[in-house]
Design a protein around this motif. Structure first.
Motif, PDB file in Angstrom:
ATOM      1  N   GLU A 133       0.040 100.483  57.602  1.00  0.00           N
ATOM      2  CA  GLU A 133       1.228 100.833  56.817  1.00  0.00           C
ATOM      3  C   GLU A 133       2.393 101.216  57.737  1.00  0.00           C
ATOM      4  OE1 GLU A 133       2.451 103.664  53.040  1.00  0.00           O
ATOM      5  OE2 GLU A 133       0.357 103.560  53.654  1.00  0.00           O
ATOM      6  N   ASP A 178      13.553  94.341  60.807  1.00  0.00           N
ATOM      7  CA  ASP A 178      14.193  93.232  60.087  1.00  0.00           C
ATOM      8  C   ASP A 178      15.531  93.662  59.488  1.00  0.00           C
ATOM      9  OD1 ASP A 178      12.080  91.569  60.700  1.00  0.00           O
ATOM     10  OD2 ASP A 178      11.144  91.700  58.703  1.00  0.00           O
ATOM     11  N   ALA A 179      15.580  94.856  58.905  1.00  0.00           N
ATOM     12  CA  ALA A 179      16.817  95.361  58.300  1.00  0.00           C
ATOM     13  C   ALA A 179      17.895  95.568  59.370  1.00  0.00           C
ATOM     14  CB  ALA A 179      16.562  96.666  57.547  1.00  0.00           C
ATOM     15  N   PHE A 225      18.349  99.927  55.108  1.00  0.00           N
ATOM     16  CA  PHE A 225      16.895 100.075  55.111  1.00  0.00           C
ATOM     17  C   PHE A 225      16.507 101.095  54.049  1.00  0.00           C
ATOM     18  CE2 PHE A 225      13.078 102.278  56.913  1.00  0.00           C
ATOM     19  CZ  PHE A 225      12.190 101.212  56.751  1.00  0.00           C
ATOM     20  N   ASP A 226      15.633 100.703  53.141  1.00  0.00           N
ATOM     21  CA  ASP A 226      15.154 101.590  52.081  1.00  0.00           C
ATOM     22  C   ASP A 226      13.705 101.949  52.369  1.00  0.00           C
ATOM     23  OD1 ASP A 226      17.568 100.772  51.060  1.00  0.00           O
ATOM     24  OD2 ASP A 226      16.738  99.718  49.343  1.00  0.00           O
ATOM     25  N   ILE A 227      13.390 103.243  52.239  1.00  0.00           N
ATOM     26  CA  ILE A 227      12.027 103.704  52.489  1.00  0.00           C
ATOM     27  C   ILE A 227      11.739 104.907  51.594  1.00  0.00           C
ATOM     28  CG2 ILE A 227      12.782 105.169  54.420  1.00  0.00           C
ATOM     29  CD1 ILE A 227      10.059 104.509  55.775  1.00  0.00           C
ATOM     30  N   ARG A 258      21.278  95.008  57.423  1.00  0.00           N
ATOM     31  CA  ARG A 258      21.083  95.412  56.031  1.00  0.00           C
ATOM     32  C   ARG A 258      20.661  96.879  55.979  1.00  0.00           C
ATOM     33  NH1 ARG A 258      16.509  93.500  54.209  1.00  0.00           N
ATOM     34  NH2 ARG A 258      15.892  92.424  56.081  1.00  0.00           N
ATOM     35  N   ARG A 316       8.167  97.030  60.920  1.00  0.00           N
ATOM     36  CA  ARG A 316       8.632  95.641  60.819  1.00  0.00           C
ATOM     37  C   ARG A 316       9.792  95.520  59.829  1.00  0.00           C
ATOM     38  NH1 ARG A 316       2.968  93.492  61.521  1.00  0.00           N
ATOM     39  NH2 ARG A 316       3.040  92.820  63.688  1.00  0.00           N
ATOM     40  N   ARG A 317       9.671  96.206  58.687  1.00  0.00           N
ATOM     41  CA  ARG A 317      10.765  96.168  57.701  1.00  0.00           C
ATOM     42  C   ARG A 317      12.033  96.789  58.275  1.00  0.00           C
ATOM     43  NH1 ARG A 317      11.320  98.520  53.392  1.00  0.00           N
ATOM     44  NH2 ARG A 317       9.944 100.292  53.623  1.00  0.00           N
ATOM     45  N   LEU A 318      11.871  97.898  59.037  1.00  0.00           N
ATOM     46  CA  LEU A 318      13.021  98.536  59.674  1.00  0.00           C
ATOM     47  C   LEU A 318      13.672  97.586  60.668  1.00  0.00           C
ATOM     48  CD1 LEU A 318      14.870 100.912  60.424  1.00  0.00           C
ATOM     49  CD2 LEU A 318      13.069 101.675  61.998  1.00  0.00           C
ATOM     50  N   SER A 332       3.845  98.036  59.126  1.00  0.00           N
ATOM     51  CA  SER A 332       4.629  97.365  58.084  1.00  0.00           C
ATOM     52  C   SER A 332       6.020  97.987  57.949  1.00  0.00           C
ATOM     53  CB  SER A 332       3.877  97.427  56.754  1.00  0.00           C
ATOM     54  OG  SER A 332       4.657  96.896  55.726  1.00  0.00           O
ATOM     55  N   LYS A 333       6.074  99.307  57.962  1.00  0.00           N
ATOM     56  CA  LYS A 333       7.367 100.004  57.854  1.00  0.00           C
ATOM     57  C   LYS A 333       8.247  99.711  59.073  1.00  0.00           C
ATOM     58  CE  LYS A 333       5.636 103.694  54.880  1.00  0.00           C
ATOM     59  NZ  LYS A 333       6.264 103.212  53.673  1.00  0.00           N
TER      60      LYS A 333
END
Length: 79
Positions: free
Chosen positions: A22, A32-33, A40-42, A38, A28-30, A25-26
């Motif tokens: 997890e 990418d944002a 970043f929402d978390i 963009r 990677r999303r960060l 995953s967070k």
């Protein structure tokens, strides 16, 4: 009537552990944002956080007698 009302959020200092998959995953999303410029929402400990594109990024290292810590920090001023 016409009175300005300013709502402020309560101070908060939360640290929450995540399983390795997890956490990855967070991150990677960060990444990418940030790369796509963009927001970043978390969600952390039940609260949704919206990190704006104007945020500043730092990496911090701390050391004590028996412990070391690396923190990836994201900071911004609320508007």
């Amino acid at each position: 009537m016409g009175e300005d009302v300013k709502v402020t959020k309560a101070e908060r200092d939360v640290e929450k552990g995540y399983p390795k998959a997890e956490f990855i995953s967070k991150l990677r999303r960060l990444a990418d944002a940030i790369e796509s410029d963009r927001r970043f929402d978390i969600q952390i400990a039940g609260e949704r956080i919206y990190v704006p594109t104007r945020a500043e990024f730092t990496i911090e290292h701390e050391r004590s007698d028996d412990e070391e810590e690396v923190e990836f920090q994201i900071k911004w001023k609320r508007e």
